[in-house]
Design an enzyme around this catalytic site. Structure first.
Site, mmCIF file in Angstrom:
data_model
loop_
_atom_site.group_PDB
_atom_site.id
_atom_site.type_symbol
_atom_site.label_atom_id
_atom_site.label_comp_id
_atom_site.label_asym_id
_atom_site.label_seq_id
_atom_site.Cartn_x
_atom_site.Cartn_y
_atom_site.Cartn_z
ATOM 1 N N TRP A 39 -1.436 5.714 15.065
ATOM 2 C CA TRP A 39 -0.214 5.511 14.256
ATOM 3 C C TRP A 39 0.521 6.842 14.347
ATOM 4 C CZ3 TRP A 39 1.997 7.503 9.717
ATOM 5 C CH2 TRP A 39 2.962 6.685 9.102
ATOM 6 N N GLU A 45 8.376 -4.922 2.695
ATOM 7 C CA GLU A 45 7.300 -4.584 3.630
ATOM 8 C C GLU A 45 7.116 -5.615 4.724
ATOM 9 O OE1 GLU A 45 3.958 -4.118 0.779
ATOM 10 O OE2 GLU A 45 3.498 -2.361 1.986
ATOM 11 N N GLU A 60 7.401 -4.191 -7.639
ATOM 12 C CA GLU A 60 6.354 -4.647 -6.735
ATOM 13 C C GLU A 60 6.827 -5.854 -5.916
ATOM 14 O OE1 GLU A 60 3.751 -3.510 -5.574
ATOM 15 O OE2 GLU A 60 2.593 -5.208 -4.851
ATOM 16 N N LYS A 75 -2.282 0.339 6.648
ATOM 17 C CA LYS A 75 -2.969 -0.128 5.454
ATOM 18 C C LYS A 75 -3.394 1.036 4.577
ATOM 19 C CE LYS A 75 -4.972 -2.975 2.638
ATOM 20 N NZ LYS A 75 -4.042 -3.540 1.635
ATOM 21 N N LYS A 90 6.980 -5.890 -1.868
ATOM 22 C CA LYS A 90 6.313 -6.895 -1.015
ATOM 23 C C LYS A 90 7.305 -7.485 -0.027
ATOM 24 C CE LYS A 90 3.082 -6.148 -1.442
ATOM 25 N NZ LYS A 90 2.325 -5.327 -2.327
ATOM 26 N N ARG A 130 -5.166 -1.700 9.923
ATOM 27 C CA ARG A 130 -4.786 -0.402 9.380
ATOM 28 C C ARG A 130 -3.376 0.010 9.815
ATOM 29 N NH1 ARG A 130 -9.499 2.971 8.202
ATOM 30 N NH2 ARG A 130 -8.239 4.760 8.738
ATOM 31 N N CYS A 155 -4.401 5.570 11.872
ATOM 32 C CA CYS A 155 -5.247 5.654 13.058
ATOM 33 C C CYS A 155 -6.660 5.162 12.776
ATOM 34 C CB CYS A 155 -5.336 7.097 13.532
ATOM 35 S SG CYS A 155 -3.751 7.832 13.873
ATOM 36 N N HIS A 180 24.718 -1.141 -15.261
ATOM 37 C CA HIS A 180 25.007 0.297 -15.109
ATOM 38 C C HIS A 180 25.198 0.684 -13.639
ATOM 39 C CE1 HIS A 180 24.307 0.937 -19.333
ATOM 40 N NE2 HIS A 180 23.170 0.254 -19.240
ATOM 41 N N ASN A 218 -8.310 11.324 14.088
ATOM 42 C CA ASN A 218 -7.499 10.866 12.951
ATOM 43 C C ASN A 218 -7.178 12.084 12.108
ATOM 44 O OD1 ASN A 218 -7.961 8.306 13.806
ATOM 45 N ND2 ASN A 218 -9.182 7.652 12.040
ATOM 46 N N GLY A 219 -5.977 12.128 11.544
ATOM 47 C CA GLY A 219 -5.606 13.271 10.698
ATOM 48 C C GLY A 219 -4.469 14.047 11.333
HETATM 49 O O1 M6R Z 1 -5.117 2.276 -0.672
HETATM 50 P P1 M6R Z 1 -4.112 2.665 -1.711
HETATM 51 O O2 M6R Z 1 -4.129 1.740 -2.901
HETATM 52 O O3 M6R Z 1 -4.228 4.088 -2.131
HETATM 53 O O4 M6R Z 1 -2.710 2.486 -1.017
HETATM 54 C C1 M6R Z 1 -1.534 2.893 -1.655
HETATM 55 C C2 M6R Z 1 -0.320 2.393 -0.914
HETATM 56 O O5 M6R Z 1 -0.264 2.941 0.361
HETATM 57 C C3 M6R Z 1 -0.293 0.863 -0.811
HETATM 58 O O6 M6R Z 1 -0.350 0.263 -2.054
HETATM 59 C C4 M6R Z 1 0.963 0.403 -0.075
HETATM 60 O O7 M6R Z 1 2.093 0.664 -0.840
HETATM 61 C C5 M6R Z 1 0.842 -1.079 0.266
HETATM 62 N N1 M6R Z 1 1.266 -1.292 1.616
HETATM 63 C C6 M6R Z 1 1.662 -1.948 -0.602
HETATM 64 O O8 M6R Z 1 1.636 -3.274 -0.232
#
Ligand code: M6R
Length: 616
Positions: free
Chosen positions: A74, A495, A488, A611, A492, A27, A2, A511, A100-101
Site C-alpha cells: 500500500w 468509503e 458514521e 483495513k 460508510k 487489508r 501492506c 448555519h 511493512n512500516g
Molecule cells: O482498526 P481500527 O479500529 O483502529 O481502525 C480505525 C479506522 O482506520 C477504521 O475504523 C476506518 O475508519 C474504517 N475503514 C471505517 O470503516
C-alpha cells in the site's frame, strides 16, 4: 495496508504465498510481489494491481523453490509501480526483503549509500533497508545465518521509523529471517515447515500454533525450527498461542461480500460483546478485564476516549453515554491528534483507546503517549493478539470475530455496546439507581432481537438505496447520540461508493450546510422517537421547503408523522436513546452497501483504503 507472508519447508512455496496474499487482500493494497530461492538464486515477480494480476504474470514465468517471501504493498513512499512493489534486492542482487512500516530517515541514508556507489531502482524507503542489510552482510567474512542476523541487527540500528520485515538470501537456502518494530509479525509453526506473516489470517489455513513477535525481536526460521532473539542479541521469551480463528471465520460463506456477511453477523457479535458481562443481582456490568477495583473506578474524574475513523465515531457515542449515565466529564480525541496535544489530564483521568485491529499506528501512538504520562490506559479491541491489546493496562475485548471488510460494521456496534457497559458500570458506582441499572440491563438484553428486526429490513433498505444511488452528494443528519451515527453513515457511504457525503448535527443545517440542499442532494435524517423528535421534524421541513429529498430513519410508532415530511421512511425498532445508534447505524450500513453494489463498486476493497492503517 501492506501485508507479508513467508514460507519455508518442504512444499513448493509459491501456491502457499499466493494463497496467503489473497487472504491479506482485505487489508488494502495496490501491488504485490513474491521472491523465492531457486537453485541458489533468488527469483522475484512483482505486479501492479490485484493478486490475480500477479498470478497471471507468474503463470507466464513460473517460479519454484521451497523458501519464499511475499508482500502486498500500500504505497507510502513512491508511486504505485512495479519497481516500487516489494520484494526489494540489495546491491548484490542475492538478498531480497519485504517490509511493512516506514523508514523515516531513508532520504539521508539513501544519499549516503549513493555516495558509496549504491544504485537504487525504486523510490521506496524499503530499498534503503535492503541495501543497508546487504552492505553489512557483504562486509562480513562469514556467509552464515548468524552473520546475516548480525547484519540485520547492524542495519536496523541505523534506521528510525517502523518495520516488520522478512529477508531471504540466495546463499542461505531454507532460511527466512524476520524482525519487527512497530509493525506486527507472527510466526506460524507447522510440521517440517514454518510461516512468517503480518497477520494471522494469512496462515490460519495451515497452522493454529503461532508466536506473536514483540517489538525489537528477530526470528530465524527454517523447516525444522526457529529461534527468537532480541535486537541486542539476547534470547527472547515467547509463548506459543493457539489461534481460535477458523478458516471459516475468514471466509465469505454464501455472501457476495465480507461487508454484507459482517452486517448480518451483528446479532451474534453484540450478543458476544454482552456475554457474561451483565450482573442482574447488582444491576451493573461486570468488566473484570479493566483490572480496576470499584474504589479505583470511583476515583476517576475524567474520561478520554480516543481512536480513529469508525472507532472515533463509536467513542463519540460513548461520550454521551458516560456523561449521561455516570456524570463523568468525558472527551473524545482523534488518536492522531491526541499524541500531539497537551491535554490537561489529572492523575484521575482514565483513557480508553478503541481499535478493532489493535494495530492502528495513530491509536497505538496515543496509547503509548498516555501511558508515558502515567495515565491508566485501557483498550477496547477486537484483535486479542494485537499490539494495542497487549500494551494496554487492561480493557474489554469486543469478541466480534474477524472483521475483513474494509468498511467497519460489526466492530462499530460492538464498541458502542461495550461503551454502554462501561457507562453503566461507572454510573452504578456513582449516582445511577439500581432500578435504572436494571432497566438498562433489560434493554441491553433485548438488543440482539431488535438487531434481528433491523436485518429483516434489508430488502426494503436496498430498494431505497437504489433510488438514490445516482446522487453526487448526500447529507446525513442526527442529533445527540445520533450525531455520531450521521458521521458514521456518511463515512460508510464515502468509503465504499465514493459519493461525497457529510454528517452534521441536524440543527447545524441552518448555519451553513443548507446551502448545499437542492433537488439533487438527498438528506438522510436519523430521527428516532426521542426528546428531540419534533426538533428533527422541523429540520426536515427546512430541507423539504428547499426541494431537497429526505430519507427518514425513524422508530416504530413514528412512521405516520415521518411519512408526512419524508420521501422515504425506514423504521427501526424503538429503543432507548443510548441504543438507537446501534440500530440506526445497521440500517445505514445496508444503505451504503446497496448503493455501492448498485454503482458496481468493489465493496470489500475500496480504492486507496486499508483495513488496518499501520503507518502514521
Ligand atoms: O482498526 P481500527 O479500529 O483502529 O481502525 C480505525 C479506522 O482506520 C477504521 O475504523 C476506518 O475508519 C474504517 N475503514 C471505517 O470503516
Amino acid at each position: 495496508m501492506c501485508g507479508i507472508i513467508g514460507y519455508v519447508g518442504r512444499s513448493q512455496a509459491l501456491p502457499i504465498l499466493l494463497e496467503g496474499l489473497k487472504r491479506l487482500e482485505y487489508r488494502g493494497y495496490d501491488s504485490a510481489g513474491v521472491a523465492t530461492i531457486e537453485e541458489g538464486c533468488i527469483t522475484v515477480r512483482k505486479e501492479v494491481g490485484r493478486i490475480e494480476d500477479l498470478r497471471r504474470a507468474i503463470g507466464q514465468h513460473p517460479v519454484g523453490g521451497t523458501t519464499g517471501i511475499s508482500h502486498t504493498r500500500w504505497a507510502t513512499h513512491g508511486k504505485v509501480t512495479q519497481e516500487n512493489a516489494h520484494p526489494h534486492f540489495d546491491r548484490s542482487g542475492k538478498m531480497a526483503l519485504v517490509h511493512n512500516g516506514v523508514i523515516e530517515n531513508y532520504a539521508s541514508l539513501r544519499t549516503q549509500l549513493e555516495e558509496e556507489g549504491h544504485q537504487f531502482v525504486s523510490q521506496t524507503d524499503t530499498e534503503v533497508l535492503s541495501h543497508l542489510i546487504g552492505r553489512a552482510f557483504d562486509r562480513s567474512a562469514e556467509r552464515t545465518t548468524s552473520a546475516m542476523v548480525t547484519a540485520i541487527r547492524e542495519a536496523l540500528q541505523l534506521v528510525s521509523g517502523t518495520y516488520g520485515i522478512a529477508v531471504i538470501h540466495a546463499e542461505l537456502p531454507g532460511v527466512i529471517i524476520g524482525a519487527r518494530r512497530g509493525s506486527p509479525l507472527v510466526l506460524g509453526i507447522g510440521k517440517g515447515e514454518h510461516f512468517l506473516a503480518s497477520d494471522v489470517s494469512a496462515i490460519v489455513g495451515h497452522t493454529r500454533d503461532v508466536v506473536y513477535l514483540n517489538d525489537y525481536e528477530i526470528v530465524v526460521l527454517n523447516g525444522e525450527g526457529f529461534t527468537i532473539t532480541t535486537l541486542e542479541g539476547n534470547g527472547a521469551d515467547y509463548n506459543v498461542t493457539k489461534v481460535e480463528m477458523t478458516d471459516e471465520d475468514v471466509g465469505k460463506g454464501d455472501y457476495p461480500h465480507y461487508m454484507l456477511k459482517e452486517i448480518h453477523e451483528q446479532v451474534r457479535s453484540v450478543t458476544d460483546a454482552l456475554r457474561g458481562r451483565l450482573s442482574h443481582e447488582e444491576a451493573t456490568a461486570k468488566l473484570g478485564g479493566l483490572n480496576m477495583t470499584n474504589a479505583a473506578l470511583r476515583s476517576v474524574e475524567r474520561v478520554i476516549l480516543t481512536g480513529c475513523g469508525t472507532a472515533f465515531h463509536a467513542a463519540m457515542i460513548g461520550e454521551y453515554a458516560i456523561e449521561t449515565l455516570a456524570q463523568i466529564p468525558t472527551e473524545c480525541e482523534f488518536a492522531s491528534e491526541f499524541r500531539y496535544r497537551n491535554l490537561p489530564m489529572t492523575k484521575d483521568t482514565l483513557v480508553f483507546v478503541l481499535s478493532q485491529s489493535g494495530e492502528t499506528a495513530d491509536t497505538l501512538a496515543a496509547l503509548r503517549e498516555s501511558k508515558r504520562k502515567g495515565h491508566r490506559t485501557l483498550g477496547i479491541c477486537n484483535n486479542v493478539a494485537s499490539t494495542i491489546a497487549r500494551e494496554s493496562d487492561g480493557g474489554v475485548y469486543m469478541h466480534a470475530g474477524p472483521e475483513i471488510g474494509v468498511a467497519a460494521t460489526k466492530s462499530f456496534t460492538s464498541q458502542v455496546t461495550i461503551l454502554t457497559l462501561i457507562a453503566l458500570l461507572l454510573g452504578r458506582i456513582r449516582n445511577l439507581s439500581s432500578s435504572d441499572g436494571s432497566r438498562i440491563i433489560a434493554e441491553l438484553e433485548a438488543l440482539p432481537a431488535k438487531i434481528e428486526q433491523v436485518l429483516t429490513l434489508e430488502a426494503e433498505i436496498a430498494a431505497v438505496a437504489r433510488r438514490y444511488a445516482q446522487a453526487k452528494v448526500m447529507l446525513f443528519m442526527g442529533r445527540q447520540y445520533n450525531y455520531p451515527v450521521a458521521l458514521e453513515g456518511a463515512l460508510k457511504l464515502k468509503e465504499i461508493s465514493y459519493i461525497a457525503a457529510s454528517g452534521y448535527a441536524s440543527a447545524e443545517l441552518k448555519h451553513g450546510v443548507i446551502a448545499l440542499v437542492n433537488e439533487e442532494t438527498p438528506s438522510i435524517f436519523i430521527a428516532p422517537n426521542d426528546a428531540l423528535f419534533h426538533k428533527n421534524l422541523s429540520n426536515i421541513e427546512e430541507v423539504k421547503a428547499r426541494g431537497g429529498p429526505v430519507i427518514g430513519i425513524g422508530t416504530q410508532g413514528k412512521g405516520a408523522e415521518l411519512s408526512l415530511v419524508c420521501d422515504d421512511v425506514i423504521l427501526i425498532p424503538d429503543a432507548p436513546e443510548y441504543l438507537t445508534p446501534i440500530l440506526a447505524s445497521i440500517a445505514l450500513q445496508f444503505f451504503a452497501y446497496y448503493i455501492a453494489v448498485e454503482l458496481e463498486c468493489d465493496v470489500d476493497k475500496p480504492r486507496n483504503l486499508a483495513k488496518s492503517v499501520t503507518v502514521e
